[in-house]
Design an enzyme around this catalytic site. Structure first.
Site, mmCIF file in Angstrom:
data_model
loop_
_atom_site.group_PDB
_atom_site.id
_atom_site.type_symbol
_atom_site.label_atom_id
_atom_site.label_comp_id
_atom_site.label_asym_id
_atom_site.label_seq_id
_atom_site.Cartn_x
_atom_site.Cartn_y
_atom_site.Cartn_z
ATOM 1 C CB CYS A 76 -0.890 -0.027 1.242
ATOM 2 S SG CYS A 76 -1.720 1.526 1.595
ATOM 3 C CD GLU A 77 -0.202 5.118 -4.049
ATOM 4 O OE1 GLU A 77 -1.016 6.043 -4.229
ATOM 5 O OE2 GLU A 77 0.463 4.611 -4.975
ATOM 6 C CG HIS A 78 -2.559 5.529 0.956
ATOM 7 N ND1 HIS A 78 -3.814 5.040 0.666
ATOM 8 C CD2 HIS A 78 -2.265 6.398 -0.035
ATOM 9 C CE1 HIS A 78 -4.258 5.607 -0.436
ATOM 10 N NE2 HIS A 78 -3.334 6.425 -0.888
ATOM 11 C CG HIS A 79 -0.986 3.201 5.965
ATOM 12 N ND1 HIS A 79 -2.160 3.060 5.256
ATOM 13 C CD2 HIS A 79 -1.198 4.193 6.867
ATOM 14 C CE1 HIS A 79 -3.049 3.922 5.708
ATOM 15 N NE2 HIS A 79 -2.499 4.617 6.679
ATOM 16 C CD GLN A 117 -7.952 -4.555 -3.926
ATOM 17 O OE1 GLN A 117 -7.613 -4.641 -2.757
ATOM 18 N NE2 GLN A 117 -9.028 -5.158 -4.402
ATOM 19 C CG HIS A 145 -5.922 -3.462 1.586
ATOM 20 N ND1 HIS A 145 -5.217 -2.642 0.750
ATOM 21 C CD2 HIS A 145 -6.824 -4.118 0.816
ATOM 22 C CE1 HIS A 145 -5.675 -2.788 -0.488
ATOM 23 N NE2 HIS A 145 -6.660 -3.682 -0.468
ATOM 24 C CB CYS A 147 -3.120 -0.082 5.893
ATOM 25 S SG CYS A 147 -4.086 -0.260 4.394
#
Length: 185
Positions: A76-79, A117, A145, A147
């Protein structure tokens, strides 16, 4: 593409940032291990979908070709936490088919990148349409996920489902229904 030295230095700073001693016995070699692991985990940036789908075979097949349960792991590019699950890919050939292993390889090209995703699903569908000359494509991704599972809302086992379709599979509901019936088997 991966700069191992930068990753190694970043891991040292990260460990110090969380209050760890990067020089203690159990962590001494961790920065190097993480840097080497990143070459594999994020190796999709070097992948070329066009090259993966280059080898095709003449075929008179006109029905839906499906490969399902393609397991993947991504970040995941956010976390920068993993998400993993399964991909099902379907396409209607236009005089040519691709080797079945190529579909799984294509999934890996995009899975091994930092991303979300929703984009992952679209990238696979676009690559198939652009490089396979199919009449239509459908991609279904279902993933858990980390996250969401191990932080934030703390809901392990929650699955996210994304779908993308192109060409004849966007226009023909009966073909989409056939895809979903066949991937249930």
């Amino acid at each position: 593409m991966i700069d191992e030295e930068k990753v190694r230095q970043a891991v040292i700073l990260f460990l110090e940032g969380i209050g760890e001693n990067s020089e203690r016995e159990g962590l001494k070699e961790t920065p190097g291990r993480v840097a080497r692991a990143c070459k594999e985990i994020f190796g999709g940036y070097d992948g070329d979908p066009k090259k993966v789908l280059l080898k095709r075979f003449d075929s008179s097949a006109s029905g839906l070709v499906i490969e399902k349960d393609i397991q993947f792991y991504s970040m995941c590019e956010h976390h920068l936490l993993p998400f993993c699950g399964k991909v099902a890919v379907g396409y209607v050939p236009n005089g040519k088919v691709v080797g079945l292993s190529k579909l799984a390889r294509l999934v890996n090209v995009f899975a091994r990148r930092a991303q979300i995703q929703e984009n992952f699903t679209e990238q696979i569908a676009d690559a198939l349409m652009e490089n396979l000359d199919a009449k239509g494509v459908i991609v279904h991704v279902q993933a858990e996920h980390m996250c969401m599972s191990m932080r934030g809302v703390n809901r392990p086992g929650t699955l996210t489902s994304t779908l993308s379709h192109r060409g004849i599979l966007s226009q023909d509901k009966s073909l989409r229904d056939e895809f979903f019936e066949r991937i249930k088997l």
